[in-house]
Write a protein that holds these residues in place. Structure first.
Motif, PDB file in Angstrom:
ATOM      1  N   LEU A  46       0.767  -1.229   0.229  1.00 37.61           N
ATOM      2  CA  LEU A  46       0.329  -0.118   0.237  1.00 37.61           C
ATOM      3  C   LEU A  46       0.728   1.438   0.668  1.00 37.61           C
ATOM      4  O   LEU A  46       0.576   2.366  -0.604  1.00 37.61           O
ATOM      5  CB  LEU A  46      -0.906   0.730   1.139  1.00 37.61           C
ATOM      6  CG  LEU A  46      -2.319   0.900   1.275  1.00 37.61           C
ATOM      7  CD1 LEU A  46      -3.049   0.400  -0.209  1.00 37.61           C
ATOM      8  CD2 LEU A  46      -2.736   0.563   2.634  1.00 37.61           C
ATOM      9  N   GLN A  47       1.835   1.428   0.608  1.00 39.13           N
ATOM     10  CA  GLN A  47       3.040   2.197   0.797  1.00 39.13           C
ATOM     11  C   GLN A  47       3.936   2.876  -0.415  1.00 39.13           C
ATOM     12  O   GLN A  47       4.060   3.527  -0.914  1.00 39.13           O
ATOM     13  CB  GLN A  47       4.184   2.072   2.006  1.00 39.13           C
ATOM     14  CG  GLN A  47       3.799   2.358   3.073  1.00 39.13           C
ATOM     15  CD  GLN A  47       4.710   1.659   4.532  1.00 39.13           C
ATOM     16  OE1 GLN A  47       4.972   1.291   4.021  1.00 39.13           O
ATOM     17  NE2 GLN A  47       4.674   2.793   5.135  1.00 39.13           N
ATOM     18  N   MET A  51      -0.336   5.026  -7.086  1.00 36.36           N
ATOM     19  CA  MET A  51      -0.871   6.231  -6.917  1.00 36.36           C
ATOM     20  C   MET A  51      -2.815   5.987  -7.611  1.00 36.36           C
ATOM     21  O   MET A  51      -3.436   6.141  -6.754  1.00 36.36           O
ATOM     22  CB  MET A  51      -0.385   7.708  -5.712  1.00 36.36           C
ATOM     23  CG  MET A  51       0.215   7.106  -4.520  1.00 36.36           C
ATOM     24  SD  MET A  51      -1.256   6.729  -3.462  1.00 36.36           S
ATOM     25  CE  MET A  51      -0.576   5.753  -1.959  1.00 36.36           C
ATOM     26  N   ALA A  57      -5.480  -0.627  -4.420  1.00 38.14           N
ATOM     27  CA  ALA A  57      -5.835   0.062  -3.613  1.00 38.14           C
ATOM     28  C   ALA A  57      -6.741  -0.806  -2.290  1.00 38.14           C
ATOM     29  O   ALA A  57      -6.637  -1.138  -1.720  1.00 38.14           O
ATOM     30  CB  ALA A  57      -5.740   1.667  -2.951  1.00 38.14           C
ATOM     31  N   PRO A  77      -0.271   6.252   3.265  1.00 34.51           N
ATOM     32  CA  PRO A  77      -0.997   6.433   1.718  1.00 34.51           C
ATOM     33  C   PRO A  77      -1.705   7.505   1.356  1.00 34.51           C
ATOM     34  O   PRO A  77      -1.601   7.865   0.689  1.00 34.51           O
ATOM     35  CB  PRO A  77      -1.676   4.544   1.930  1.00 34.51           C
ATOM     36  CG  PRO A  77      -1.044   4.171   2.754  1.00 34.51           C
ATOM     37  CD  PRO A  77      -0.849   4.967   3.950  1.00 34.51           C
ATOM     38  N   ASP A  80       0.522  10.119   0.825  1.00 34.40           N
ATOM     39  CA  ASP A  80       0.977  10.028  -0.795  1.00 34.40           C
ATOM     40  C   ASP A  80      -0.142  10.283  -2.074  1.00 34.40           C
ATOM     41  O   ASP A  80      -0.470  11.211  -2.933  1.00 34.40           O
ATOM     42  CB  ASP A  80       1.064   8.259  -1.196  1.00 34.40           C
ATOM     43  CG  ASP A  80       2.687   8.085  -0.171  1.00 34.40           C
ATOM     44  OD1 ASP A  80       3.754   9.569  -0.320  1.00 34.40           O
ATOM     45  OD2 ASP A  80       2.944   7.074  -0.040  1.00 34.40           O
ATOM     46  N   LEU A  93      -9.159   4.464  -0.094  1.00 35.53           N
ATOM     47  CA  LEU A  93      -8.841   4.612   0.997  1.00 35.53           C
ATOM     48  C   LEU A  93      -9.343   5.388   2.410  1.00 35.53           C
ATOM     49  O   LEU A  93      -9.703   4.658   3.411  1.00 35.53           O
ATOM     50  CB  LEU A  93      -7.368   5.562   1.158  1.00 35.53           C
ATOM     51  CG  LEU A  93      -5.939   5.212   0.143  1.00 35.53           C
ATOM     52  CD1 LEU A  93      -4.682   6.514   0.297  1.00 35.53           C
ATOM     53  CD2 LEU A  93      -5.113   3.587   0.747  1.00 35.53           C
TER      54      LEU A  93
END
Length: 164
Positions: A46-47, A51, A57, A77, A80, A93
């Motif tokens: 996830l990091q 994106m 995700a 996240p 980001d 998220l």
């Protein structure tokens, strides 16, 4: 095929970073790798995921990834996604429990970052859910960051949500 913890984390994070949802799903389901397995750099999928890929995700979060995992700088996240302007990823998220009020080591919330980067749609999404009175380590609230940004529409994006 049995992967070591490190190899499993490396494979999962590599697939996530490349934006390959099929491979992410295969690793999670067939190899039964936990979505928070760390790679050799101590980071989760996830990091490091691409994106702009809300599907990845979603896959990771549905399998139990921690949406509030922070790196050594306190960056989660959501920070980001706010920085890169991917509203769809940020929405996924948040739907899965990511906090929009989790500060990084500088005290910045995702909304501070979105304002600085000029992502109006992200700011409009974050504003009603964010602690707009929260100040960074340098003492700046979201309104202060918007004023300093010299981006005319940022104040408009925040104005409806600021309760003095």
């Amino acid at each position: 095929m049995v992967l070591s913890q490190m190899d499993a984390g490396k494979a999962l994070t590599a697939a996530a970073a490349k934006g390959n949802p099929e491979e992410v799903q295969r690793i999670l389901e067939e190899l039964r790798v936990h979505p928070d397995t760390l790679n050799e750099f101590g980071r989760t999928a996830l990091q490091v995921m691409m994106m702009g890929n809300a599907k990845i995700a979603g896959l990771l979060l549905e399998k139990g990834a921690d949406p509030n995992v922070q790196d050594k700088h306190g960056i989660a996240p959501a920070h980001d996604a706010a920085r890169t302007g991917f509203l769809d990823t940020l929405q996924v998220l948040v739907e899965h429990g990511a906090s929009v009020n989790l500060p990084d080591q500088n005290g910045a919330l995702p909304i501070h970052i979105a304002i600085r980067e000029g992502h109006r749609d992200v700011v409009e999404f974050l504003a009603p859910q964010s602690d707009l009175k929260h100040a960074t380590v340098s003492g700046q609230t979201a309104v202060d960051v918007a004023r300093a940004s010299c981006v005319p529409h940022m104040m408009d994006a925040l104005f409806a949500h600021v309760h003095s």
